[in-house]
Motif scaffolding. Structure first.
Motif, PDB file in Angstrom:
ATOM      1  N   TYR A 182      83.639  62.906 102.150  1.00 43.34           N
ATOM      2  CA  TYR A 182      82.548  62.426 103.147  1.00 43.34           C
ATOM      3  C   TYR A 182      83.325  61.247 103.873  1.00 43.34           C
ATOM      4  N   THR A 183      83.778  60.254 103.156  1.00 38.06           N
ATOM      5  CA  THR A 183      84.548  59.200 103.912  1.00 38.06           C
ATOM      6  C   THR A 183      85.363  59.539 104.935  1.00 38.06           C
ATOM      7  N   MET A 184      86.322  60.377 104.683  1.00 36.05           N
ATOM      8  CA  MET A 184      87.343  60.949 105.736  1.00 36.05           C
ATOM      9  C   MET A 184      86.495  61.502 106.835  1.00 36.05           C
ATOM     10  N   THR A 185      85.360  62.271 106.926  1.00 38.92           N
ATOM     11  CA  THR A 185      84.611  62.734 107.928  1.00 38.92           C
ATOM     12  C   THR A 185      83.978  61.575 108.675  1.00 38.92           C
ATOM     13  N   ARG A 186      83.484  60.556 107.957  1.00 35.47           N
ATOM     14  CA  ARG A 186      82.824  59.436 108.675  1.00 35.47           C
ATOM     15  C   ARG A 186      83.707  58.802 109.560  1.00 35.47           C
ATOM     16  N   GLU A 187      85.002  58.701 108.947  1.00 33.43           N
ATOM     17  CA  GLU A 187      85.749  57.898 109.750  1.00 33.43           C
ATOM     18  C   GLU A 187      86.637  58.714 110.584  1.00 33.43           C
TER      19      GLU A 187
ATOM     20  N   GLU B 211      88.794  61.096 110.282  1.00 30.87           N
ATOM     21  CA  GLU B 211      90.164  61.245 109.672  1.00 30.87           C
ATOM     22  C   GLU B 211      90.430  62.908 109.515  1.00 30.87           C
TER      23      GLU B 211
ATOM     24  N   THR C 236      84.838  64.370  96.350  1.00 30.70           N
ATOM     25  CA  THR C 236      84.092  64.919  97.533  1.00 30.70           C
ATOM     26  C   THR C 236      83.330  63.434  98.187  1.00 30.70           C
ATOM     27  N   THR C 237      83.384  62.357  97.569  1.00 32.37           N
ATOM     28  CA  THR C 237      83.022  61.309  98.151  1.00 32.37           C
ATOM     29  C   THR C 237      84.319  60.920  99.068  1.00 32.37           C
ATOM     30  N   THR C 238      85.487  61.005  98.651  1.00 29.72           N
ATOM     31  CA  THR C 238      86.719  60.633  99.483  1.00 29.72           C
ATOM     32  C   THR C 238      86.550  61.768 100.918  1.00 29.72           C
TER      33      THR C 238
END
Length: 57
Positions: free
Chosen positions: A23-28, A30, A19-21
């Motif tokens: 969240y990172t993809m949404t923030r970036e 992607e 889920t962390t990945t």
């Protein structure tokens, strides 16, 4: 009945990532998503199309 929207957890399971990945993809920006009242949601058809689109190397 098939759900139209997916949660972060469901997308993480679909992509076989944490889920962390996700969240990172949404923030970036992607991965296509929408934020509604602080919740991140994903449209199932959009994610399926996104997954079938070839990526640039």
């Amino acid at each position: 009945m098939i759900k139209v929207s997916l949660t972060v957890k469901e997308v993480a399971e679909l992509l076989s990532v944490s889920t962390t990945t996700v969240y990172t993809m949404t923030r970036e920006k992607e991965i296509p998503h929408k934020k509604i009242r602080g919740r991140i949601i994903f449209h199932r058809a959009t994610i399926e199309k996104w997954l079938s689109t070839p990526t640039e190397l």
